[in-house]
Design a protein around this motif. Sequence first.
Motif, PDB file in Angstrom:
ATOM      1  N   VAL A  77     -87.675  -9.122 -33.325  1.00  0.00           N
ATOM      2  CA  VAL A  77     -86.758  -8.715 -33.812  1.00  0.00           C
ATOM      3  C   VAL A  77     -85.008  -9.883 -33.612  1.00  0.00           C
ATOM      4  N   PRO A  78     -84.961 -11.039 -34.857  1.00  0.00           N
ATOM      5  CA  PRO A  78     -83.662 -11.423 -34.182  1.00  0.00           C
ATOM      6  C   PRO A  78     -82.404 -11.141 -34.897  1.00  0.00           C
ATOM      7  N   GLN A  79     -81.341 -11.985 -33.900  1.00  0.00           N
ATOM      8  CA  GLN A  79     -80.625 -11.269 -34.511  1.00  0.00           C
ATOM      9  C   GLN A  79     -79.891 -11.797 -36.072  1.00  0.00           C
ATOM     10  N   LEU A 109     -85.892 -15.878 -25.518  1.00  0.00           N
ATOM     11  CA  LEU A 109     -85.837 -14.926 -25.979  1.00  0.00           C
ATOM     12  C   LEU A 109     -87.556 -16.068 -27.726  1.00  0.00           C
ATOM     13  N   ASN A 110     -86.876 -17.253 -28.284  1.00  0.00           N
ATOM     14  CA  ASN A 110     -87.550 -17.877 -28.861  1.00  0.00           C
ATOM     15  C   ASN A 110     -88.657 -18.701 -28.309  1.00  0.00           C
ATOM     16  N   THR A 111     -87.810 -18.956 -26.857  1.00  0.00           N
ATOM     17  CA  THR A 111     -89.567 -19.651 -26.097  1.00  0.00           C
ATOM     18  C   THR A 111     -90.892 -18.328 -25.826  1.00  0.00           C
ATOM     19  N   LEU A 112     -90.251 -17.112 -25.714  1.00  0.00           N
ATOM     20  CA  LEU A 112     -91.490 -16.044 -25.384  1.00  0.00           C
ATOM     21  C   LEU A 112     -91.860 -15.923 -26.461  1.00  0.00           C
ATOM     22  N   VAL A 113     -91.819 -16.246 -28.068  1.00  0.00           N
ATOM     23  CA  VAL A 113     -92.677 -16.038 -29.171  1.00  0.00           C
ATOM     24  C   VAL A 113     -93.098 -17.236 -29.295  1.00  0.00           C
ATOM     25  N   GLY A 114     -92.631 -18.208 -29.142  1.00  0.00           N
ATOM     26  CA  GLY A 114     -92.875 -19.521 -29.216  1.00  0.00           C
ATOM     27  C   GLY A 114     -92.687 -20.553 -30.183  1.00  0.00           C
ATOM     28  N   VAL A 115     -91.465 -20.424 -30.209  1.00  0.00           N
ATOM     29  CA  VAL A 115     -90.464 -20.368 -31.209  1.00  0.00           C
ATOM     30  C   VAL A 115     -90.534 -21.978 -30.981  1.00  0.00           C
TER      31      VAL A 115
END
Length: 568
Positions: free
Chosen positions: A397-399, A361-367
Motif C-alpha cells: 500500500v503506497p503513500q 519497500l519498493n525494492t521488496l515489492v519488485g518496483v
Amino acid sequence: MIRFEDVSVTYDEAAAPTVAGIDLAVPEGELVLLVGPSGVGKSTLLGTVSGLVPHFTGGTLRGRVTVAGRDTRTHKPRELADVVGTVGQDPLSHFVTDTVEDELAYGMESLGLAPDVMRRRVEETLDLLGLADLRERPIATLSGGQQQRVAIGSVLTPHPEVLVLDEPTSALDPAAAEEVLAVLQRLVHDLGTTVLLAEHRLERVVQYADQVLLLPAPGASPLLGTPADIMAISPVYPPVVGLGRTAGWEPLPLTVRDARRRAGSLREHLRHRGGQAFRRAERVGTTPGAGHTSQRASRWPTWLSTRRAQRTPTEGTAAVTENLAVRRGRVEALHKVDLKVTPGETLALMGRNGAGKSTLLNTLVGVLEPTTGAVRISGRTPHRTTPRELIRHVGLVPQEPRDLLHADTVAAECASADHDAGAAPGTCRALVSELLPGIADEIHPRDLSEGQRLTLALAVVLTARPPLLLLDEPTRGLDYAAKARLVEHLQGLADAGHAIVLATHDVELAAELAHRVVILADGEVVADGPTADVVVSSPSFAPQVTKILAPQKWLTVAQVEAALVSDR
C-alpha cells in the motif's frame, strides 16, 4: 479575519449536509486547530475558506464565509490567492513546476512581485523549512515528506494573511514536523498570520493551538473553545490527554512537559508495582491506546493473557535482504542493508524523510531493482517475478493510494479487488466497512478524504491476504478510532502468521503495533531491535507515554491503564 455565518455545505446527491450550522469567527493572528473523526467535513470546511468549496468541488454552499472582508461565494480561489494560502492533503496535486526553487517562486510570480523580493523570500523559505539542499532537485524525486515541506513553502512565500492547512505534518518525520509547526507559530506570533489547520496527529499540534474547533459528527454543530476545554470532551485526543484521563488529572495536560510535572505519583506507583505490573501491562502493549473506554480496558488482562504468545514471530523467513544497495540517479538511497523479516512479525521502519524507507519497500515489492546485493521474498527475487505471481506473496500500500485505485465507484473498486484476489464477493467491501464505516458504495474514490482513500486502498490490498504486507505511512489521514481499527486488523493478520513491514513517522503506531523497530538514516540501518528498547532510547521516536514516564519502559496508555485496572 475569517467569519462563518450559518454555513452549510451539501454535495450533489448527498442525503444530508457534510457540514452544517457553522457560525463563528476566527480572529486575526490566531492558530485554530480543527479536529474531529474522519469524514466529518474538516476538509470541506477548510475548502470554504479558500474558495475551493464550492467553486472547484461543486455542491451547494449556504450561508456566507468572508476572509479579510471578501465573500468566498463571489470571489474564486484565484481572487483570494493574495490573502489565503492553501495546502491540501495531497501535495502532488498542488505542484505546477518541476523543481523546488521554481515551485517556491511560482505563487509570487503569479501575483507579479518584483524579482528581488521573490529572491529574498525564496531564500528565507528555503532556510525556514530546511530545503536549501534540495533547491535544485526535481520535485518528482523527493520523498513524500520533502514534497510536503515544499508544498507548505510554496504558500508561505507570497506572505498570505491566512494559511489554511489540511494535515500539514501527516507525511513528516517528528523532527521535520516540529520545524514546520515552529515556523507556523512564528508566523502567528511575529507576523500576525491567521492559521486554520486540520490535523489527526494531535500529539504534535494541540499544544500550539490558541483555540480548537471540534466537529463531533457529520453535520453536527461545531464546538469552539480552548484546547484544554475541548480535549476534555473530544472523542479524539492525543495520548497525553488519554493518560491524563486515565490518571484523573485536572486540568488535563496538553504537553509532555506538563504531564511529566504531574506524573510523579503515577511513576512511583508503577515503579512499586515492579516487574509484575509491567509484564502484565506488556501483554497489552500492542493494543490501541488513546480513545478506548475503561470498560474495554477492564477486559484487557484476560483478553490478552494468551495473545502475546500467539503474536510471537514464528520460524522461517518472509523477506530477507543481503548487502542491499539501491542507487536512484546520483543518490545512493540504500547502502548495505541486511534485514530479515519472519512470519508473524510486525516491523516498523522509521527515520527522517528521505532516509530510504519507501525505497526499501519498493525494492521488496519488485518496483525497484537492487544495484548490488540480493532480495528474496518467499524464496523469490521480486524484480524477476511476474506481477501475477508476486501478488500472491507480497502486497504494497503506497503513500499515494490513488496509485491503486482505478474504478469509478467504491463498489466497483471492491468488486475488482475480490476478482483479482480470488476472494469471495463482498470480501473487500466488508473490510472497508470494518476499517472505516460509512463510506457509500456509489461514491467516486477521488471524492473521498485522504484517510478514506487510504482505507479503501488498504482494503484492496488486504483482500488478497498476502503473506508479506508492506505499508507506507498507513495512518496518514486516519483519526485515532480509525487507526485503532486498523491496528486490530493488522494484529489479527500477524496472529495468523502474516509478516508486516510498515514505514511510518507515526511513533504512536509503532509503539502500539510493532514487535521490532528498524531506524534508517541516509540509506543505512542505524538501529534494529525490540520496539521498547529502540524507541525508549531515541527522543525523536519515543511515544508520548514513554517521554512522560521515562525511565520506565511504558509505551502506550493501554499498558498503563491495564496495570492500574489490575490494582482495583
